[in-house]
Design an enzyme around this catalytic site. Structure first.
Site, short mmCIF file in Angstrom:
data_model
loop_
_atom_site.label_atom_id
_atom_site.label_comp_id
_atom_site.label_asym_id
_atom_site.label_seq_id
_atom_site.Cartn_x
_atom_site.Cartn_y
_atom_site.Cartn_z
N HIS A 1 0.83 -1.20 0.00
CA HIS A 1 0.00 0.00 0.00
C HIS A 1 0.87 1.26 0.00
CE1 HIS A 1 -4.06 -1.82 1.01
NE2 HIS A 1 -3.21 -2.84 0.90
N ASP B 1 -5.67 5.98 2.29
CA ASP B 1 -5.85 4.63 1.77
C ASP B 1 -7.30 4.20 2.00
OD1 ASP B 1 -5.76 1.75 1.49
OD2 ASP B 1 -3.59 1.92 1.69
#
Ligand code: UDP
Length: 472
Positions: A26, A125
């Protein structure tokens, strides 16, 4: 928080905070996106958390433009968290990051005069949808960043709405409303196909990505229009979707960002010299690269099958076996195969994939690895494990036609014969040339997306100019 003294003094332009979920897969794409935004004139501050070792987040980058700053906030853990009780882990992460982020944003609010420009926007995110509420409460705008493919996101969305339909009674075919493509249950992300295998909170985390997208102005997805155009069309009817991928270093794509050769933040130390020196001694298109990413963990028996396949294939191989997995290798395998193979704990994957000696990539099909392989024109042997990987493998085989997926038994176990067969299939089989030429075709198309008039570059520019426009 120990980082206020690192805040910037007055500067022109807009300021964006970028907040990745603390996992390698990520952090990488969000860092790359940040570098792109910085190159368009935005000031970027990356928010890392205490889970990520301090020395890594603050200094490691070799290709970090000076305009990227790092700030570290408390996420409930100092060092590696224990995720065995996932529900507990995610609760603490949520509570702690919400509190720390709130403090940080309030600090910006109270010190606007000193630290102009304060942030206009927080890009977070999508695995942490709770961030949006915190951001809004503090008077900022928020935009989610989806690190997975658009197809995977759309499946999660329809699962979230309870709209995944099996049109034929008793069949395992699934239809995605408005996308129209038929997938089999085993092609879906495992949290959707087999939810009971996972902690409830983990499944909820994935589905909740869509719980609050109604009033965001931008939804960023690390993908490329041409790779998933139909699904994207449907998603774009629901949200202000902006494709901004592939989020990989510029020197592997358009080469516009000087010296941008690596992501710049690696949780494991890559063995760069060892790998490159070894690859330099191999012939063109002769090496099989094997990596299961940063999280997947195989059993000893499975490792043995992979080891045997590599030996039987008689190919040169570079195999990444993380330190936590090393004890599962067959006894003395490393020493016994040192003439043909190199086993390392972590490698510079982009350098490896772009090396002329590379022929094929045996991968767990993590989305970053797939985008990297596509961008560098490398054919694939897919051995998906969990999460979005089965869906990515389906795309490789059926939509992009750049490789094969291994067949496994009902327990997901892969035999050495099958892997050996798949490696040969991709390197020298009937369709090997087709895989390579498709891989080269997609490489050109994905690279183009990041060039001056490419779709992703235009989306990034449009976002940057919206923030830089005087009306904001
Ligand atoms: N990676 C790397 N060196 C390695 C193995 C992986 O740098 O030896 C990087 C790879 O380039 C990718 C990331 O780690 O950017 C893995 O992300 P992916 O989405 O493929 O899988 P995950 O680790 O999230 O399962």
């Amino acid at each position: 928080m120990d980082t206020h003294e690192t805040y910037e003094k007055p500067r022109k332009g807009a300021h964006v905070l970028v907040f990745p979920y603390p996992l390698q897969g990520h952090i990488n794409p969000m860092l790359q996106f940040s570098k792109r935004l910085a190159s368009k004139g935005l000031k970027i501050t990356i928010i890392t958390t205490t889970t990520i070792p301090n020395h890594i987040s603050s200094s490691q980058s070799q290709s970090n433009p000076s305009s990227l700053d790092f700030l570290r906030i408390f996420d409930g853990y100092e060092g590696e968290p224990d995720k065995r009780n996932f529900d507990e882990y995610i609760n603490l992460l949520k509570v702690s990051t919400s509190r720390s982020l709130h403090e940080l944003l309030e600090y910006y609010n109270q010190n606007k005069m000193d630290i102009y420009p304060g942030p206009n926007m927080v890009i977070y995110d999508s695995f942490m949808p709770w961030v949006l509420q915190v951001v809004k409460n503090c008077g900022f705008q928020g935009a989610p960043f989806f690190t997975q493919s658009c197809l995977v996101n759309s499946i999660y969305y329809y699962a979230y709405k309870g709209d995944l339909i099996s049109p034929f009674c008793g069949s395992d075919l699934v239809s995605l409303p408005s996308v129209g493509s038929l997938l089999r249950v085993h092609d879906l992300p495992t949290f959707v196909s087999y939810p009971t295998l996972y902690p409830e909170k983990l499944v909820k985390l994935l589905l909740d990505q869509f719980s609050n997208l109604e009033d965001v102005s931008f939804v960023f997805i690390n993908t490329v229009d041409v790779l998933e155009s139909k699904v994207l069309e449907c998603m774009a009817r629901l949200w202000p979707v902006k494709t901004i991928g592939p989020c990989i270093p510029s020197m592997y794509l358009d080469k516009c960002l000087q010296d941008d050769k690596d992501y710049g933040l690696s949780l494991l130390e890559p063995q760069i010299d060892v790998c490159i020196k070894w690859l330099n001694t191999r012939e063109t298109c002769s090496v099989v690269y094997v990596s299961m990413g940063s999280l997947a963990s195989l059993g000893s028996e499975q490792m043995k099958q992979i080891a045997n396949a590599l030996v039987k294939s008689k190919k040169y191989f570079l195999w990444v076996v993380r330190p936590s997995e090393e004890n599962k290798l067959p006894l003395n395998f490393k020493e016994n195969t040192s003439k043909r193979g190199l086993i390392v704990n972590w490698c510079p994957q982009l350098e490896v994939l772009s090396h002329i000696a590379l022929a094929c990539f045996v991968t767990h099909c993590g989305w970053n690895s797939i985008l990297e392989a596509i961008s560098l024109g490398v054919p694939i042997v897919g051995f998906p494990q969990w999460t979005d990987q089965p869906t990515n493998a389906k795309c490789i085989v059926e939509f992009w036609k750049i490789g094969v997926k291994v067949r496994v038994d009902e327990k997901g176990f892969l035999s050495s014969n099958e892997l050996e067969f798949c490696i040969r299939e991709v390197m020298e089989g009937e369709h090997a040339k087709e895989f390579k030429s498709n891989a080269n075709k997609w490489k050109l198309l994905t690279t183009h997306a990041m060039e001056q008039c490419g779709t992703s570059n235009r989306n990034i520019e449009e976002f940057a100019s919206t923030l830089l426009s005087p009306s904001l």
